[in-house]
Design a protein around this motif. Structure first.
Motif, short mmCIF file in Angstrom:
data_model
loop_
_atom_site.label_atom_id
_atom_site.label_comp_id
_atom_site.label_asym_id
_atom_site.label_seq_id
_atom_site.Cartn_x
_atom_site.Cartn_y
_atom_site.Cartn_z
N LYS A 1 0.86 11.71 -0.03
CA LYS A 1 1.23 11.53 -1.33
C LYS A 1 0.80 10.07 -2.13
O LYS A 1 0.72 9.92 -3.31
N PHE A 2 0.66 9.27 -1.10
CA PHE A 2 0.23 8.04 -1.67
C PHE A 2 -1.18 8.01 -2.46
O PHE A 2 -1.48 6.84 -3.04
N ARG A 3 -2.01 8.75 -2.13
CA ARG A 3 -3.14 8.78 -2.97
C ARG A 3 -3.14 8.87 -4.51
O ARG A 3 -3.91 8.67 -5.04
N TYR A 4 -1.92 9.36 -4.83
CA TYR A 4 -1.78 9.30 -6.32
C TYR A 4 -1.47 8.20 -6.96
O TYR A 4 -1.67 7.86 -8.10
N LEU A 5 -1.28 7.22 -6.02
CA LEU A 5 -1.02 5.71 -6.58
C LEU A 5 -2.32 4.73 -6.34
O LEU A 5 -2.30 3.61 -6.86
N GLU A 6 -3.42 5.24 -5.83
CA GLU A 6 -4.63 4.54 -5.84
C GLU A 6 -4.98 4.10 -7.10
O GLU A 6 -5.21 5.02 -8.00
N THR A 7 -5.50 2.88 -7.37
CA THR A 7 -6.29 2.21 -8.66
C THR A 7 -7.27 1.23 -8.09
O THR A 7 -7.24 0.95 -6.86
N LYS A 8 -7.92 0.93 -8.82
CA LYS A 8 -8.92 -0.17 -8.83
C LYS A 8 -8.07 -1.65 -8.12
O LYS A 8 -8.82 -2.19 -7.47
N ASN A 9 -7.11 -1.66 -8.68
CA ASN A 9 -6.30 -2.90 -8.40
C ASN A 9 -5.31 -2.77 -7.50
O ASN A 9 -4.30 -3.71 -7.53
N PHE A 10 -5.08 -1.41 -6.94
CA PHE A 10 -3.91 -1.53 -6.05
C PHE A 10 -4.35 -0.41 -4.90
O PHE A 10 -4.79 0.60 -5.27
N SER A 11 -4.00 -0.73 -3.57
CA SER A 11 -4.12 0.16 -2.62
C SER A 11 -2.80 0.42 -1.77
O SER A 11 -2.02 -0.49 -1.39
N PRO A 12 -2.28 1.60 -1.89
CA PRO A 12 -1.12 2.01 -1.13
C PRO A 12 -1.12 1.73 0.17
O PRO A 12 0.14 1.58 0.97
N MET A 13 -2.37 1.26 0.79
CA MET A 13 -2.20 0.78 2.21
C MET A 13 -1.24 -0.23 2.44
O MET A 13 -0.89 -0.58 3.46
N LYS A 14 -1.03 -1.28 1.23
CA LYS A 14 -0.16 -2.29 1.12
C LYS A 14 1.15 -1.92 1.86
O LYS A 14 1.79 -2.82 2.49
N PHE A 15 1.68 -0.64 1.70
CA PHE A 15 3.16 -0.20 2.01
C PHE A 15 3.27 -0.36 3.41
O PHE A 15 4.45 -0.63 3.89
N PHE A 16 2.10 -0.24 4.11
CA PHE A 16 2.29 -0.09 5.69
C PHE A 16 2.32 -1.72 6.27
O PHE A 16 2.82 -1.65 7.53
N PHE A 17 1.74 -2.67 5.62
CA PHE A 17 1.58 -3.98 6.13
C PHE A 17 2.26 -4.94 5.69
O PHE A 17 2.60 -5.77 6.34
N HIS A 18 2.57 -4.79 4.39
CA HIS A 18 3.09 -5.82 3.68
C HIS A 18 4.46 -6.27 4.23
O HIS A 18 4.87 -7.32 4.39
N PRO A 19 5.22 -5.31 4.53
CA PRO A 19 6.67 -5.68 5.23
C PRO A 19 6.74 -6.44 6.36
O PRO A 19 7.40 -7.54 6.62
#
Length: 374
Positions: A201-219
């Motif tokens: 469901k993270f695909r619904y949050l994808e924009t030009k200025n934001f990647s949900p892939m951040k959720f996996f690595f930022h912590p």
């Protein structure tokens, strides 16, 4: 009549639990579970000993894009920008750190001094709750443990305990939306109200200025920044199972502070994954925008390259979930040859034949410990 109903309910529930725990995380009788029954439990299965000829048709050398230090540097910067939209790794710290946190589930572990709870809040009310386990007797080495899709890092208690007893300080993470982490309900423009309980469901949050892939690595990044500022460990190494193996493979490719990584039970390149009979592909595993920048072979090299960096992949030959067998032989030599040309780092694969599960075995625990202390 009531007795028959109870029996039927029990049987259905048992199949559900079995289907989930073998690692597919889907309802029973989906393709992945059916595949498990018809192949993995078959005495006549050749899945573990033979390589599908289709997998040998890929020209591995042609899809490896890293030939020198400049290629490595450029690719890391591209990936950092894709994930964080910054030109270097962010210097963010955790949202808060709760010292001496009590969690009775871990209170019986030997050599445990205390637990610190590290909280990282991110966009869209997605958060990460990690535990930093401090040993009484220390060897001054940090291990970063990452759990996969099967649930929270409580499922990695055996691994955490094993290394805690041996003096390692351990920080344990769960994947986004798993374990203690949040599963928010969001009102998404053009799509409506959606509960985020699946990575897809993270695909619904994808924009030009934001990647949900951040959720996996930022912590991991924020926690590393905090630990580096407040502690002085001799080494920073990573262990991950399944989805956690995927996480540490990609994260270590971006952060030079990480030395050795030990991904267990994966990941494998997409030409293997897409041609296998394991049909449950998560959002992060097949994010084409990401893998057009760097494919899995590139990530293997990035995570292996550096004066002190080493990638020790452990694959379960008879894995009950996925990534089983000998398909790794189709790329192993090419990656190792590339590492020799680059002149720094190490890439190695171990085949664990001691069990038939999707897990970090006792044998794997020993391999990892021996590699770290050698």
């Amino acid at each position: 009549m009531e007795k028959k109903i109870v029996i039927v309910v029990f049987i259905v529930f048992s199949f559900f639990i079995f289907g989930y725990t073998i690692g597919a995380e889907q309802i029973p009788f989906s393709k992945s579970v059916t595949s498990f029954y018809t192949t993995n439990l078959s005495d006549n299965s050749n899945l573990y000993e033979e390589i599908d000829p289709l997998l040998e048709k890929t020209n591995i050398e042609s899809i490896i894009h890293l030939q020198n230090n400049d290629d490595i540097t450029k690719k890391r910067l591209e990936l950092i920008y894709f994930i964080w939209k910054t030109n270097s790794l962010p210097e963010n710290m955790p949202t808060k750190v709760i010292q001496n946190f009590n969690d009775s589930r871990f209170s019986d572990m030997k050599n445990l001094d205390k637990i610190d709870k590290i909280v990282v809040n991110m966009e869209y009310n997605i958060d990460s709750l990690a535990y930093l386990f401090h040993p009484v007797e220390k060897n001054n080495k940090l291990l970063i443990y990452h759990q996969g899709h099967a649930g929270g890092f409580i499922h990695g208690k055996n691994t955490i305990s094993y290394y805690l007893e041996r003096g390692y300080t351990i920080i344990a993470f769960s994947m986004p939306l798993h374990g203690l982490n949040s599963t928010p309900t969001l009102d998404i423009e053009n799509f409506g109200v959606i509960k985020f309980d699946s990575h897809n469901k993270f695909r619904y949050l994808e924009t030009k200025n934001f990647s949900p892939m951040k959720f996996f690595f930022h912590p991991i990044l924020a926690s590393m920044n905090y630990i580096e500022k407040n502690h002085d460990f001799d080494t920073y190494d990573m262990i991950g199972l399944s989805g956690g193996a995927w996480t540490i493979t990609l994260y270590s490719a971006l952060d030079d502070r990480i030395e050795r990584i030990f991904p267990v039970g994966g990941p494998l390149p997409l030409y293997i994954k897409e041609n296998s009979n394991y049909d449950h592909i998560h959002y992060e595993v097949s994010n084409l925008a990401l893998y057009k920048i760097a494919n899995y072979l590139d990530f293997f090299i990035l995570s292996s390259y550096g004066e002190t960096k080493e990638h020790h992949k452990i694959l379960n030959k008879f894995d009950s979930c996925c990534n089983y067998g000998l398909s790794y032989l189709t790329f192993e030599n090419d990656v190792q040859n590339t590492m020799k040309k680059l002149g720094q780092g190490k890439f190695q694969i171990y085949l664990d034949e001691t069990h038939r599960g999707h897990k970090i075995s006792e044998h794997a625990l020993e391999i990892i410990n021996n590699e770290i202390i050698r």
